[in-house]
Design an enzyme around this catalytic site. Sequence first.
Site, short mmCIF file in Angstrom:
data_model
loop_
_atom_site.label_atom_id
_atom_site.label_comp_id
_atom_site.label_asym_id
_atom_site.label_seq_id
_atom_site.Cartn_x
_atom_site.Cartn_y
_atom_site.Cartn_z
N GLY A 177 0.84 -1.19 0.00
CA GLY A 177 0.00 0.00 0.00
C GLY A 177 0.87 1.23 0.00
N SER A 178 0.38 2.31 0.56
CA SER A 178 1.10 3.58 0.57
C SER A 178 2.49 3.44 1.18
CB SER A 178 0.29 4.63 1.33
OG SER A 178 1.02 5.81 1.51
N GLN A 179 2.57 2.91 2.40
CA GLN A 179 3.87 2.76 3.06
C GLN A 179 4.67 1.61 2.48
OE1 GLN A 179 5.55 4.57 5.09
NE2 GLN A 179 4.02 6.07 5.73
N ASP A 198 -3.45 -2.69 10.47
CA ASP A 198 -3.41 -3.22 11.84
C ASP A 198 -4.38 -4.37 12.06
OD1 ASP A 198 -1.54 -1.30 12.63
OD2 ASP A 198 -3.09 0.13 13.24
N ILE A 256 -5.64 -6.65 10.25
CA ILE A 256 -5.44 -7.98 9.65
C ILE A 256 -4.06 -8.55 9.97
CG2 ILE A 256 -7.07 -7.50 7.78
CD1 ILE A 256 -4.64 -7.18 5.91
N GLN A 257 -3.23 -7.79 10.66
CA GLN A 257 -1.86 -8.25 10.91
C GLN A 257 -1.81 -9.54 11.71
OE1 GLN A 257 0.81 -5.34 12.54
NE2 GLN A 257 0.59 -3.93 10.82
N HIS A 313 4.20 0.58 12.87
CA HIS A 313 3.29 1.01 13.94
C HIS A 313 3.30 -0.08 15.00
CE1 HIS A 313 0.14 2.88 16.10
NE2 HIS A 313 -0.89 2.25 15.56
N GLU A 362 -4.38 10.80 16.66
CA GLU A 362 -5.43 10.54 15.67
C GLU A 362 -6.82 10.83 16.23
OE1 GLU A 362 -3.11 6.87 13.35
OE2 GLU A 362 -4.67 6.46 14.82
N GLU A 410 -14.90 29.50 5.48
CA GLU A 410 -14.37 30.07 6.71
C GLU A 410 -14.00 29.04 7.77
OE1 GLU A 410 -13.49 33.06 6.88
OE2 GLU A 410 -14.47 33.76 5.04
#
EC number: 1.1.1.86
Length: 328
Positions: free
Chosen positions: A25-27, A82, A84-85, A107, A194, A226
């Site tokens: 994925g991203s990381q 996390d 599914i790890q 993480h 978060e 605003e």
Amino acid sequence: MKIYYENDIDMEILADKKIAVIGYGSQGEAQARNMADSGLNVIVGLRRGGSSWKKAHDDGMNVMTIEDASREADIIHILIPDEIQETVFEQSIRPYLKEGNTISFSHGYNIHYGYIKAPEGVNVTMVAPKGPGAMVRRTYLEGFGIPGLVAVEVDATGDAMEQALAMAKACGLARAGVLETTFREETETDLFGEQAVLCGGVTELINTAFKTLVRAGYQPEIAYFETCHELKLIVDLIYERGFRGMWHNVSNTAEFGGLTRRGRIITEETEKEMDEILKEIQNGKFAKEWALENRAGAPMLKRMRKLESELEIEEVGSKLRKLCGLEK
């Protein structure tokens, strides 16, 4: 606090190591490609036929199943979600671990809360970029990097920290600076940030302020500008220059109004709730809640996602982002 830079770290410790990045994925993509470009022997472990398999292959990565990658590698760097790890670890990684191997994470969640327990003789480390994967990759290619964290939970071989630091350097993190932490500190502060600020606190503050203006009769589009759209300008100032630099770059009226009214928004009651949120993270209550939610098929999360998608601010925001060329 000790900060490590490139000159402090020797990557030779990884010269004869094979590193399996689990997930793309991203990381996963960013870290795998950066480490490969830094000369490390990197393989990518994925579910055969999954959406990332072709992408990783097209990127020139050596792709194999998670089981095969875990069997071949000396270091298994686990970068899948996390939730599914634990299952993936027990089914596809643990059976192939050997004494002297390292399991690594970005993480600390599953290690800290005990959902994953390493076998005897296996290192447990963390290499955690402090930014999204796209930025990890982009800054690496630009010749710089973003800061990162390293931690060691189990040092079975006596050189686990050196391995983690070398991986951080290979990802480009030591160009900006790598800080040493613990799995507990990283996990608990990350979750709190978060929940109280980055994802939970900010969105609730924005939406509540937006609704206040609309309820008072102001145009929703003006209310959006605003209370939401302009937030990026302020966050960028704080990111680049801190609070003092931000106050220096807004009008005196904005500064006076902000300083004199902010305590009425974040009250003592808010601080007490923040303390309670932190306690729920520290004592494992949140982790248990999240585990039960996942086992049930995430019904609450799905329901909340639907409610979020139906908010008026989302409808107005989409229209204005298209107007600004930010959304197609």
